[in-house]
Design a protein around this motif. Structure first.
Motif, short mmCIF file in Angstrom:
data_model
loop_
_atom_site.label_atom_id
_atom_site.label_comp_id
_atom_site.label_asym_id
_atom_site.label_seq_id
_atom_site.Cartn_x
_atom_site.Cartn_y
_atom_site.Cartn_z
N ASP A 106 0.82 -1.21 0.00
CA ASP A 106 0.00 0.00 0.00
C ASP A 106 0.85 1.27 0.00
OD1 ASP A 106 1.00 -0.01 2.56
OD2 ASP A 106 -0.95 0.02 3.57
N VAL A 107 2.16 1.09 -0.25
CA VAL A 107 3.06 2.24 -0.34
C VAL A 107 2.63 3.13 -1.50
CG1 VAL A 107 4.70 1.08 -1.88
CG2 VAL A 107 5.50 2.90 -0.38
N SER A 108 2.82 4.43 -1.37
CA SER A 108 2.46 5.35 -2.44
C SER A 108 3.44 5.23 -3.60
CB SER A 108 2.45 6.79 -1.92
OG SER A 108 3.77 7.23 -1.67
N PRO A 109 3.02 5.61 -4.82
CA PRO A 109 3.95 5.58 -5.96
C PRO A 109 5.20 6.41 -5.71
CG PRO A 109 1.70 5.85 -6.74
CD PRO A 109 1.65 5.96 -5.24
N GLU A 110 5.04 7.53 -5.02
CA GLU A 110 6.18 8.39 -4.74
C GLU A 110 7.17 7.70 -3.78
OE1 GLU A 110 2.80 10.59 -6.14
OE2 GLU A 110 2.99 9.32 -4.35
N GLU A 111 6.62 7.03 -2.79
CA GLU A 111 7.48 6.31 -1.85
C GLU A 111 8.19 5.14 -2.53
OE1 GLU A 111 5.49 6.62 2.53
OE2 GLU A 111 4.28 5.66 0.99
N LEU A 112 7.46 4.44 -3.40
CA LEU A 112 8.07 3.32 -4.12
C LEU A 112 9.22 3.81 -4.99
CD1 LEU A 112 8.17 0.35 -4.93
CD2 LEU A 112 6.44 0.84 -6.68
N GLU A 113 9.01 4.89 -5.71
CA GLU A 113 10.08 5.43 -6.56
C GLU A 113 11.27 5.84 -5.71
OE1 GLU A 113 11.01 8.97 -9.82
OE2 GLU A 113 9.09 8.96 -8.75
N ASP A 114 11.01 6.49 -4.58
CA ASP A 114 12.09 6.92 -3.70
C ASP A 114 12.91 5.74 -3.22
OD1 ASP A 114 13.45 8.89 -1.86
OD2 ASP A 114 12.54 7.60 -0.36
N VAL A 115 12.24 4.66 -2.80
CA VAL A 115 12.95 3.49 -2.30
C VAL A 115 13.73 2.81 -3.42
CG1 VAL A 115 12.66 1.18 -1.32
CG2 VAL A 115 11.42 3.10 -0.35
N ILE A 116 13.14 2.70 -4.60
CA ILE A 116 13.84 2.09 -5.74
C ILE A 116 15.14 2.84 -6.02
CG2 ILE A 116 13.77 1.83 -8.26
CD1 ILE A 116 10.83 1.02 -7.97
N ARG A 117 15.06 4.16 -6.07
CA ARG A 117 16.26 4.94 -6.40
C ARG A 117 17.28 4.89 -5.26
NH1 ARG A 117 15.24 7.18 -11.14
NH2 ARG A 117 13.11 7.83 -11.70
N ARG A 118 16.82 4.88 -4.03
CA ARG A 118 17.75 4.81 -2.90
C ARG A 118 18.46 3.45 -2.85
NH1 ARG A 118 14.34 6.40 2.21
NH2 ARG A 118 16.29 5.86 3.28
N VAL A 119 17.70 2.38 -3.04
CA VAL A 119 18.29 1.04 -3.02
C VAL A 119 19.24 0.87 -4.20
CG1 VAL A 119 17.81 -1.42 -3.26
CG2 VAL A 119 16.45 -0.03 -1.70
N ALA A 120 18.84 1.37 -5.37
CA ALA A 120 19.73 1.29 -6.54
C ALA A 120 21.02 2.07 -6.29
CB ALA A 120 19.01 1.84 -7.78
N GLY A 121 20.93 3.10 -5.44
CA GLY A 121 22.11 3.91 -5.12
C GLY A 121 22.96 3.33 -3.99
N GLY A 122 22.56 2.17 -3.46
CA GLY A 122 23.38 1.51 -2.46
C GLY A 122 22.84 1.52 -1.04
N GLU A 123 21.68 2.16 -0.84
CA GLU A 123 21.12 2.20 0.51
C GLU A 123 20.33 0.93 0.82
OE1 GLU A 123 19.22 5.75 2.00
OE2 GLU A 123 19.97 6.90 0.29
N THR A 124 20.06 0.72 2.10
CA THR A 124 19.16 -0.34 2.55
C THR A 124 17.94 0.31 3.16
OG1 THR A 124 20.96 -1.89 2.99
CG2 THR A 124 18.88 -2.30 4.13
N VAL A 125 16.76 -0.04 2.68
CA VAL A 125 15.52 0.58 3.15
C VAL A 125 14.54 -0.53 3.53
CG1 VAL A 125 13.69 2.23 2.66
CG2 VAL A 125 15.90 2.47 1.52
N LEU A 126 14.59 -0.93 4.79
CA LEU A 126 13.71 -1.98 5.29
C LEU A 126 12.73 -1.39 6.28
CD1 LEU A 126 16.31 -4.83 5.82
CD2 LEU A 126 14.62 -4.69 4.00
N GLN A 127 11.50 -1.85 6.20
CA GLN A 127 10.47 -1.40 7.13
C GLN A 127 10.97 -1.60 8.56
OE1 GLN A 127 6.37 -2.78 6.37
NE2 GLN A 127 6.45 -3.65 8.41
N PRO A 128 10.82 -0.58 9.42
CA PRO A 128 11.35 -0.71 10.78
C PRO A 128 10.82 -1.94 11.50
CG PRO A 128 10.66 1.54 10.34
CD PRO A 128 10.20 0.72 9.17
#
Length: 210
Positions: A106-128
């Protein structure tokens, strides 16, 4: 250069919706799609994606197993797992398998795009994950933030550990000697008061250090 995505979801309607959403994003291209992990693994060999976006629950090879297998053959390929279930145990399993992202559907499209780009850039973004769940499973002595902070280099290495990288792979990625990386990892474990890499990553995620 476009970001090439491999997509897996056993529900055709969800898969088509994700494809339509991703097509509308600048610089993102879906190069492979499948209804299960086994099929996607075969496609990844020929399509060379930059990132995998997968449902966590699928028949046969599910998202967790897909992530584990990719960790063996393509440890450089980041995986984001999606689920409809708000379940801390799933987040822990995703982290253990080496997923670099974990999101509810149920993540928003904006949040999904943000996570995709952050993960592609080397970050780890896991739900707390709540410290209660982590402590119950991994028996940490406490969940206090370490007294001694982390340098940018240590944060970088923690993120690579979260991606399942070995010391040698980390050394090759950030251009350090393998022995130097080993020393950094030892320092990280000591600061986090954990005895192995998996617990270090999970504690770092729980405390939002990465």
């Amino acid at each position: 250069m476009s970001l090439r995505i491999a997509l897996a979801d056993d529900q055709a309607l969800v898969r088509e919706g994700l494809k339509a959403l991703l097509r509308d994003l600048d610089g993102i291209e879906v190069v492979a799609e499948a209804e299960g992990g086994e099929e996607l693994l075969a496609q990844i060999e020929t399509t060379s994606p930059d990132l995998v976006l997968s449902d966590i629950r699928m028949p046969g090879v599910d998202g967790i197993e897909l992530t584990r297998r990719l960790g063996e053959v393509r440890p450089d390929l980041p995986v984001i797992l999606l689920t409809t279930f708000d379940d801390a145990e799933l987040t822990l399993k995703a982290a253990e398998a080496g997923a670099r992202g974990f999101l509810l559907k149920d993540v928003s499209p904006e949040e999904l795009e943000d996570v995709i780009r952050r993960v592609a850039g080397g970050e780890t973004v896991l739900q707390p994950v709540t410290s209660r769940v982590v402590r119950a499973r991994y028996a940490y002595s406490d969940d206090r933030v370490p007294v001694e902070g982390f340098s940018p280099r240590e944060i970088e290495i923690l993120r690579l550990l979260a991606g399942g990288y070995s010391n040698r792979e980390i050394a090759n990625t950030i251009f350090l000697a393998e022995g130097t990386v080993k020393n950094y990892v030892s320092e990280i474990l000591e600061k986090l008061e954990t005895r192995d890499r998996t617990r270090a990553v999970l504690k770092a995620i729980t405390l939002r250090i990465i």
